[in-house]
Enzyme design. Sequence first.
Site, short mmCIF file in Angstrom:
data_model
loop_
_atom_site.label_atom_id
_atom_site.label_comp_id
_atom_site.label_asym_id
_atom_site.label_seq_id
_atom_site.Cartn_x
_atom_site.Cartn_y
_atom_site.Cartn_z
N GLY A 148 0.95 -1.16 -0.21
CA GLY A 148 0.19 0.06 0.10
C GLY A 148 0.83 1.26 -0.03
N CYS A 149 0.45 2.45 -0.54
CA CYS A 149 1.34 3.53 -0.73
C CYS A 149 1.44 4.14 0.88
CB CYS A 149 0.59 4.49 -1.60
SG CYS A 149 -1.09 5.02 -1.54
N ASN A 150 0.20 4.25 1.50
CA ASN A 150 0.69 4.68 2.80
C ASN A 150 1.41 3.64 3.59
OD1 ASN A 150 -1.16 6.95 2.47
ND2 ASN A 150 -2.86 5.41 2.88
N THR A 153 5.00 4.19 3.08
CA THR A 153 5.41 5.80 3.58
C THR A 153 5.85 5.38 5.05
OG1 THR A 153 3.96 6.80 2.19
CG2 THR A 153 4.81 8.08 3.78
#
Lengths: 342, 342, 342, 342
Positions: A148-150, A153
Site C-alpha cells: 500500500g502507498c500509505n 510511507t
Amino acid sequence: MTYSAVILGASGYTGAELVRLIATHPSLRITGLSADRKAGMAMGTVFPHLRHLDLPELRKIGDLSFEGVDIVFCALPHATSQAVIKELPAGLKIVDLSADFRLRDAAEYERWYGKPHGAPELQKEAVYGLTEFYRDKIAGARLVAGTGCNAATGQYALVPLIRDGVVGLDDIVIDLKTGVSGAGRSLKEGLLHAELSEGAHAYSAGGAHRHLGEFDQEFSRLAGRDVRVQFTPHLIPANRGILGTIYVSGEAEAVHGALEAAYAGERFIEVLPFGELPSTRHVRGSNFCHLGVVGDRVPGRATVVAALDNLTKGSSGQALQNANLMLGIEEEAGLMLAPVFP
Amino acid sequence: MTYSAVILGASGYTGAELVRLIATHPSLRITGLSADRKAGMAMGTVFPHLRHLDLPELRKIGDLSFEGVDIVFCALPHATSQAVIKELPAGLKIVDLSADFRLRDAAEYERWYGKPHGAPELQKEAVYGLTEFYRDKIAGARLVAGTGCNAATGQYALVPLIRDGVVGLDDIVIDLKTGVSGAGRSLKEGLLHAELSEGAHAYSAGGAHRHLGEFDQEFSRLAGRDVRVQFTPHLIPANRGILGTIYVSGEAEAVHGALEAAYAGERFIEVLPFGELPSTRHVRGSNFCHLGVVGDRVPGRATVVAALDNLTKGSSGQALQNANLMLGIEEEAGLMLAPVFP
Amino acid sequence: MTYSAVILGASGYTGAELVRLIATHPSLRITGLSADRKAGMAMGTVFPHLRHLDLPELRKIGDLSFEGVDIVFCALPHATSQAVIKELPAGLKIVDLSADFRLRDAAEYERWYGKPHGAPELQKEAVYGLTEFYRDKIAGARLVAGTGCNAATGQYALVPLIRDGVVGLDDIVIDLKTGVSGAGRSLKEGLLHAELSEGAHAYSAGGAHRHLGEFDQEFSRLAGRDVRVQFTPHLIPANRGILGTIYVSGEAEAVHGALEAAYAGERFIEVLPFGELPSTRHVRGSNFCHLGVVGDRVPGRATVVAALDNLTKGSSGQALQNANLMLGIEEEAGLMLAPVFP
Amino acid sequence: MTYSAVILGASGYTGAELVRLIATHPSLRITGLSADRKAGMAMGTVFPHLRHLDLPELRKIGDLSFEGVDIVFCALPHATSQAVIKELPAGLKIVDLSADFRLRDAAEYERWYGKPHGAPELQKEAVYGLTEFYRDKIAGARLVAGTGCNAATGQYALVPLIRDGVVGLDDIVIDLKTGVSGAGRSLKEGLLHAELSEGAHAYSAGGAHRHLGEFDQEFSRLAGRDVRVQFTPHLIPANRGILGTIYVSGEAEAVHGALEAAYAGERFIEVLPFGELPSTRHVRGSNFCHLGVVGDRVPGRATVVAALDNLTKGSSGQALQNANLMLGIEEEAGLMLAPVFP
C-alpha cells in the site's frame, strides 16, 4: 536485451504511471494493455498525455496473448486481482499492485478485506514488495505484492527503527497527509475538485484503514511481538504525494542514525541531515523517498517525517523496481527520473 | 561521447528545469553551475528535489572555468544576460534563455525593453530558438536565443497558418492562460499562494506584453508585411502550463490541414484530430506541444488551441533541444520524458 | 415582516448557496427544502457547512406544503424544472435557476436543448432574470428565469456596449475562464480533483455552448439585428469565479464610458478605473461583478474583462436579488456580504 | 447605537478580514484605518475585494484621531504591537491580534519571542482572548490579546479534556495542517504559489513553534501542573483553514462527552456526533469551529479533530467576537455568516 511487459488494468492512474515510466525504460517494451470497459480504445484517448507513444490498443484480458511475455503488471482493483491472476498461465512473472497479496495470513486478509481470500495458495507464495527490505526474495519471486502507498510511507520511516530497537513499540502514531490520486480515478463525490480543493480532512481514522494490516504484519514480525500503531490518514488538495509525520519515543539522534545506517547504500531513499524535514513537492513524479528526523523539547521523543510520491515510489515505481529485480535488470533502470518541481 | 555543460543562473526555475532534464540525458554532464547570491551553496539545498544528483557547487560566474566546456546555458535575468555573455570566452556555444537576443532589430529591442541593447553585435549574430522553424540555422549557430514561453505557444499555433496564408492577418486574437512558474521565483505579492490560488486575472493586457515583440518580428517576416496581433495573457492557479486560445478568420479544415502538414515529421508537436482540443495537464513536465482546431458556428472563423509546459517546451526543454542540435547530438536526447499526469 | 421561502433541489451547489445567503437575510425564512434522492436527510448532513442552521429536513417535492409560501427557488436540473414548475400551485412566485425558461422562443429552445419545451405557456410568461436590465419586469413577474452564469458574465460586459452602439457587432469574441462549481456536483471524471487541478482546457468550443442561445436572444434584441458572437469557455482549477475576456472593436474610452454610465447607480456592478482589470478572487462568495476596460495597441480595438462568482451573482445571488424585487423587499437584502479573500 | 472602530495594520490579511466582517455588522462602523507603508492609499486599492465599501483612507497611525473611538483592533506585526499600544490614549478599548500579550509571564514571553517585553504592565493587564473560556473577563477588559490561530485550534479540542481530567497529560500529540494565509502577506519564497501548491511539509517541528507558549500556559494552568504537549504544524496548499488532529489517551466516549458538555450552549463551536470528523472546507470564511472524536482500535486511545478558519475564528472573527463582548453588544453580531462552500 528487451523484455516484454503487459499491463492489466491500464486505464487507472497506476496503470498510466507504469506506462509513463516504461516509456523511457531502456529494456522494457509494452506488448499488451488491458482495460475491461475501455477495450478497443487507444491508450492515448484514455490518457492523452501518453498519445505520443506507440502503444498496443486496450483489450479485454481474455483477448491478450501472454506468449513470450516476460513480466505482467497487474493494476486491477482489489479482489479482481486475485481472480485474474489465478487464471493466468503458470510460470508468468507477476507484479501485483492491488492489496490482494500483501497480507500473508489468510485470517488477517479476511479480517481487513471482509471476505475469504480467493487464491490462498498464491497468497502464501507472494513476496511482499517493499524492495529495500525484501530485495533478495523479490529477485527470486514469481509473484510480488506491491505494498500500500500509505504502508510504504510508514514503513520507510519505521522499519529500521523497530528492527534496531531504537523506538518504543507501544506509542507510535502515524499521521499521514495524502494526495488525491491515491484514491484512484473513481467517481466519488468526495473526490470532485469542488469538494476537495481548499481544505483537508481525516478519513478511515481510529484504526479502520486497511493498510494497518500491513503495518501490523511487518512491524510485529520485526519486533517479535504484536505491535499496534495508531494511524490517521488525511486527504489534502494535491494530486500526488504522501507526507507521513510519525511520532515515536526514542532518542532522536539514535533514530536518525538508524535511518542513515539502514539506507546508506540505497539509491532511492534519501535521509536528510538531522533536523531537516522533507516535502512531498520535492519527490513529485519520482521514485525517491525523503526522510527527516527532528528531536523534541519533550525529552525522549522524536518526530520522523517521510515523503514519497504515492503513484511512483508508493506504487508503480516500486512495481517497476521490483520487476527490474525479477528480470535481472539493473534495479534503477527507468527510475532515475528527477522529481518535477515546481 | 559525453559533452560538458555549464548552467549560468541555476537558482531559478529554468535553471533547475535544465538540471532536471540533463539528469537523465545520455551524453551531457553538468560541470559548472552559477548562482550569484547563492554561491557556495549546494544545488540540493537550493532545490531539494535535485538532492540525489551529484552536482558541482554553485559558484559566482567569475569563479567558473569554461575550459573544455561544450555548451553554456544562460538562464540569467533579462539584461544581465547580455552583459555576461559579452564577457564569456569567444567561441563558446551558448543557449540563452533570457529575452536579450530574441529580437533581431536594435530599435525593436529598445522599444520593448526600454533601453539600448548592450551587445548589439551579438544581437545580430543570435539565431531565434524556435527549433522546428530554425533548425538548420540553430545547428550551425554559436548563440541561440530561446523564445519567450508565451511567444512559443502562440507561434506553434500560428506560424504555419500565416506562412501558408490560410488565415486573415488583421484580426488575430491570442488569449493565453499561463501557470505561475512562468513568472519565475521572484518575490512579488501577486505570486503568493494566498493571492493567486482560486482565481484568475489578465495582466499586461492591451498590447503591453513584451512577447508581442517576438510575435511582430516573426509573423511580419512570414507575411511579408506588418502583422499586429491582439494578445492577452492571464495568470491561472497552476504551476506549469500555458493554454493558448487563438481566434482566427479562415476555414477551420484548412487551418487544421496546415498544422498537420507543418508538423507531420515532428517528434514534439502533436496535432490532435480535427475538433479535439488539448489541455495543459497532458503536457506537464514534458517537451510536447499539443495543438487542436475547431470550427465555429460563425462561418469563416476557427479557433486553435495550443498547450505546452512553459518550463519545458516553452523554455528549458527547448533550450536543451537546441543544444542537442548545436552539439550534433540526436535532437530528442534527454527530452522524451512522458508528461506527468495526474 | 418575514417571508417564507422554499428551495427545490437543495442538494446541489446552487441550492446550498441559496441557503448560505438566506441564512443572514433579514426577512426570508426557509420553510421547505426538497432533494429527491436525499429525502429524509438533514441539510447539515448533505452540506456540513450548513449544520449550524435550523433548517427543515429534505423532502420529496410531493411531500412539501406550499401553503403560505411566498417564494419558491427552483434549483432543479434542466428539463426537470419545467415539468415540476408546471405542477406547482398556480400563483406561486417562482425564481427558476435552471435553463428551462431563459429562451423565449420555442424553436430556439428546441434547437439548443434538443427537444420541444414541455411548458411553452410558462416559457412565454417567464421574465429573463438579468436584474439590472429587467428590473421592472422582474418586480412584477410571477416566474423569473435565472440567466446562465456564463451568459450573465458576457452580458454584463456587452449589453451596454451593444445597446449604445459603441462596438462592432460582427467580431465579438468572448473568452471565459470558469471555476469548476459551475459544472455542479455531478460525478464526471473530468471534474475529479486529480483530473482538473493544475491545468486548463477549453470545452464546448466553436459555438456549441448552450449559453450562446442567451447571447443570441439578448444581443440581437438590443441590436435590432442578428448578432452572433464567438464564445469559448475554459475550465480552470478554481472552485468559484468566471473571468470573461471580451474582445471588441470600438474606441476603448467610449466603451469604458458606456459601462460607467450604464452601471452608475448599481450596487453590485463595479466599473474599475480605465485601464484597470478585475480578478475573480476579488468577488469570491459575493454578489458583486467587477468590470474593467483596456485599450489596445491595435487602433480601434478594446478588451473588456468581467469577473463574477458563478454561484452568487451568476446564479443564487442573482436569484435572491430577483426574489427581493418580486417580494417588494430592498433589492440588496441579504446580498451585501463582502467577498472572501484570500 | 453605532460604535466607532479603528483598525491598525489594515493592509494585512487579518486587517482585511476585520473589514470584511465589520462590513455587515449591524452596529460597528469603521472610522479609521492605518497602514504605514501604504498610507495615502484607498483600502479598495490594496484589497480590491473591499472596493464597494465606503471606507476611510489608509493613514499612518500618528495621523489617526482616536477621539470618540469605541474600539481599536490592532492587527500589527508582533513586537510592533506592544510599542504602538503603549502610546495609544489611556482608556481606549483594544483587541490586539498579535502575539504580544498572549503570554502573561514575562520570562515565558522572553523565552519564546527572544527579547524582553516592552510593555510589561500591559502584559499583566491583558486578558487572553479565547472567548468561550474567558468570556466574563473579556467583557470587562480594556485590552484583550487574541490567541494564536494554531493555539485556538488545539485549545478548542483540549481545554475541556484537560480541565475535566478525561485524558492523560503526558502523551498529547497535536498535528496541525494549516492553510497558507496564516503566514500573512509577507514576501517569502516558501509562500509563493509555485513553491507551496501541490505539496505539504512540516515546519517549526520538534517543539519550536511559538504557539507552544500558549499551550503550556493554558494547559498547565488547567491541570495544576506542567503540561508539555508535542506539536507539529504543517503547511498545506489551501488559503484558509486549520485542521488539528489530536492524539490523546482516554476513553473516546468520555472525551466526546466532555466536549459536548463544554460547548452545549455555544453558538460557534459545533461538536459532531461521535465518530464523525470535520473538514476545514466546511468552516471556510466563517466563525465556526467543528470538533469530532473517534475511538481507536488501540484501547484507551482517542483522536480528536478540530477545524476552524484561521483568519476568522482563529483571528479576526475571534477579535470581533471579543469586541462585541467588550462593547456590550450581542456576542454573535456580524459573525453569523455561513461558511462558503464550495
